[in-house]
Design an enzyme around this catalytic site. Structure first.
Site, PDB file in Angstrom:
ATOM      1  N   ARG A  33      -0.630   7.856 -55.394  1.00  0.00           N
ATOM      2  CA  ARG A  33       0.263   8.209 -54.279  1.00  0.00           C
ATOM      3  C   ARG A  33      -0.199   9.533 -53.663  1.00  0.00           C
ATOM      4  O   ARG A  33       0.079   9.829 -52.512  1.00  0.00           O
ATOM      5  CB  ARG A  33       1.730   8.307 -54.728  1.00  0.00           C
ATOM      6  N   TYR A  90       3.292   5.452 -26.356  1.00  0.00           N
ATOM      7  CA  TYR A  90       3.441   4.222 -27.149  1.00  0.00           C
ATOM      8  C   TYR A  90       4.927   3.979 -27.477  1.00  0.00           C
ATOM      9  O   TYR A  90       5.619   4.904 -27.940  1.00  0.00           O
ATOM     10  CB  TYR A  90       2.602   4.385 -28.418  1.00  0.00           C
ATOM     11  N   ASP A 143      -2.106  11.502 -29.354  1.00  0.00           N
ATOM     12  CA  ASP A 143      -2.431  10.169 -29.835  1.00  0.00           C
ATOM     13  C   ASP A 143      -3.748   9.795 -29.152  1.00  0.00           C
ATOM     14  O   ASP A 143      -3.796   9.606 -27.941  1.00  0.00           O
ATOM     15  CB  ASP A 143      -1.295   9.204 -29.464  1.00  0.00           C
ATOM     16  N   LYS A 194      -6.417  -0.390 -34.617  1.00  0.00           N
ATOM     17  CA  LYS A 194      -7.046  -0.802 -33.363  1.00  0.00           C
ATOM     18  C   LYS A 194      -8.582  -0.730 -33.515  1.00  0.00           C
ATOM     19  O   LYS A 194      -9.106  -1.367 -34.402  1.00  0.00           O
ATOM     20  CB  LYS A 194      -6.512   0.070 -32.213  1.00  0.00           C
TER      21      LYS A 194
HETATM   22  C1  LIG Z   1      -0.693   0.567 -32.098  1.00  0.00           C
HETATM   23  C2  LIG Z   1      -0.506   1.947 -31.639  1.00  0.00           C
HETATM   24  C3  LIG Z   1       0.128   2.910 -32.436  1.00  0.00           C
HETATM   25  C4  LIG Z   1       0.800   2.565 -33.750  1.00  0.00           C
HETATM   26  O1  LIG Z   1      -0.074   2.194 -34.733  1.00  0.00           O
HETATM   27  P1  LIG Z   1       0.320   1.219 -35.936  1.00  0.00           P
HETATM   28  O2  LIG Z   1      -0.889   1.257 -36.780  1.00  0.00           O
HETATM   29  O3  LIG Z   1       0.597  -0.109 -35.307  1.00  0.00           O
HETATM   30  O4  LIG Z   1       1.527   1.784 -36.587  1.00  0.00           O
HETATM   31  C5  LIG Z   1       0.180   4.205 -31.983  1.00  0.00           C
HETATM   32  N1  LIG Z   1      -0.337   4.556 -30.786  1.00  0.00           N
HETATM   33  C6  LIG Z   1      -0.921   3.664 -29.981  1.00  0.00           C
HETATM   34  C7  LIG Z   1      -1.468   4.122 -28.677  1.00  0.00           C
HETATM   35  C8  LIG Z   1      -1.016   2.336 -30.359  1.00  0.00           C
HETATM   36  O5  LIG Z   1      -1.558   1.448 -29.532  1.00  0.00           O
END
Ligand SMILES: *Cc1c(COP(=O)(O)O)cnc(C)c1O
Length: 395
Positions: A56, A109, A182, A207
């Site tokens: 963890r 997002y 982000d 992604k």
């Molecule tokens: C998909 C996404 C997230 C969240 O990520 P997860 O791995 O699905 O929790 C955050 N920011 C953007 C721009 C995204 O496309």
């Protein structure tokens, strides 16, 4: 010698005496680590952050990926998370105290938007001011005495608008405000926000970093002092443990990141140009297009473009939009993006269930806005698929 990204990402083990010379490191699929004697475990507890005691906390497979991502982003240290949302929530909590104020961009997002609007506001009386973010004065005017954080996403979700990252971090530093970005769209390969003064960079690894549509993960990258605090607090206390197998799959994915992104970028531009030329498309949102409003800024602060874009059909008639989407054969209908497969998604499908019509309009999108993630298939096939479906609209 400082290595270039493709060299860095291709090699996992530099010492071939480790693991019998295995070219791919093993998965440390164990919950705990044992010690030879009292002193050994006692010493490990003196520095929990850098010793393997319990998974963890630290795990060797997870750590390998963290080191690679930190180097790629030119950051001091990275912390993996089990999802992008876990990373975003941890990064925000790290910088926030009750009654603080946030400035965020309005096209962020969706679930991150929910965190600010529906969770932090109610649990911690934290208010957020949303700005378009296209003009530095938007941020300047929104600053209050209790502003603790500016939250960026560049390019943003849905319409892929940009913020001038350097200008925002200069402004934030003048006012003692922390910044988070982000950086999922561009990946640490095509945009280096930490070098532009951002405090923490967050990614969904689900992604492009994952790239094969088989893992969900997230990461925060930044200064050692910030990541250390996040490790002891938001990571360990909230139990946000990353699975070793997911980290190992991510390591597999990173070996081909440079190659995959080159292809996403090349096909992405070809498809954006095709869409722009079609009579039934009125607008294409893709920062790599020379006609994109903020293309000059995009070229200045990014090193490349990916394959995620949106476009507006020349109709807002829901049945026509439905018909268009249902005609596609190669593009699959689904959420998420950045994988090997081309995907299509219409934000209206979920957004209209989560927000009012006016909130939806305020995001700068409409029913006819369609998002596509251009995958690794042959772009000519993808263009034929889109053309056939677009031509149907006129009939
Ligand atoms: C998909 C996404 C997230 C969240 O990520 P997860 O791995 O699905 O929790 C955050 N920011 C953007 C721009 C995204 O496309």
């Amino acid at each position: 010698m400082k290595r270039k990204p493709s060299t860095l990402l291709c090699h996992d083990i530099n010492d071939s005496s480790l693991y019998h010379g295995a070219v791919v490191p093993p998965i440390f699929q164990n919950s705990l680590f044992t010690f030879n004697d009292w002193d050994a475990i006692d010493n490990a507890f003196n520095n929990r952050e850098h010793n393997f005691i319990y998974s963890r906390g630290r795990n060797p497979t997870v750590q390998l990926v963290e080191e690679k991502l930190a180097q790629l982003a030119c950051g001091e240290r990275a912390q993996l998370f089990p999802s992008g949302m876990a990373a975003i929530t941890a990064a925000c909590l790290h910088f926030l105290k009750p009654t603080a104020h946030i400035i965020a961009i309005k096209n962020m997002y969706g679930p991150a938007n929910n965190l600010l609007v529906n969770y932090l506001s109610k649990k911690m009386q934290i208010e957020t001011t949303f700005v378009s973010g296209c003009d530095i004065h938007d941020f300047e005017e929104a600053i209050q005495s209790n502003t603790a954080l500016i939250y960026l996403e560049s390019p943003s979700s849905a319409i892929f608008s940009l913020q001038d990252i350097k200008a925002v971090t200069c402004l934030a530093k003048e006012h003692g405000i922390k910044t988070i970005i982000d950086n999922t769209w561009a990946t640490p390969l095509y945009q280096k926000p930490l070098s532009l003064g951002v405090d923490l960079e967050v990614h969904s690894c689900s992604k492009y970093l994952g790239g094969h549509s088989d893992i969900v993960g997230g990461v925060i990258i930044g200064k050692d002092s910030d990541i250390s605090s996040i490790f002891h607090n938001e990571y360990e206390l909230l139990g946000a443990k990353t699975a070793p197998i997911e980290a190992w799959l991510l390591l597999r994915s990173l070996r081909t990141l440079t190659l995959r992104l080159q292809k996403h970028q090349k096909s992405g531009l070809q498809i954006a140009q095709f869409l722009e030329s079609h009579n039934n498309v009125v607008k294409v949102n893709y920062p790599g297009l020379s006609t994109f409003d903020q293309h000059e800024l995009a070229k200045r602060q990014m090193f490349g473009f990916s394959g995620l874009m949106s476009f507006k059909l020349n109709t807002d008639d829901i049945n026509t939009v439905k018909h268009f989407v249902n005609q596609l054969k190669i593009f699959k209908i689904g959420v998420s993006w950045g994988g090997h497969e081309s995907l299509i998604y219409v934000p209206a499908i979920s957004y209209l269930k989560e927000m009012t019509d006016s909130q939806f309009k305020n995001m700068g999108i409409s029913l006819g806005d369609i998002r596509i993630s251009v995958g690794l298939e042959d772009p000519e096939d993808l263009i034929v698929d889109l053309k056939e479906a677009l031509d149907c609209i006129s009939k």
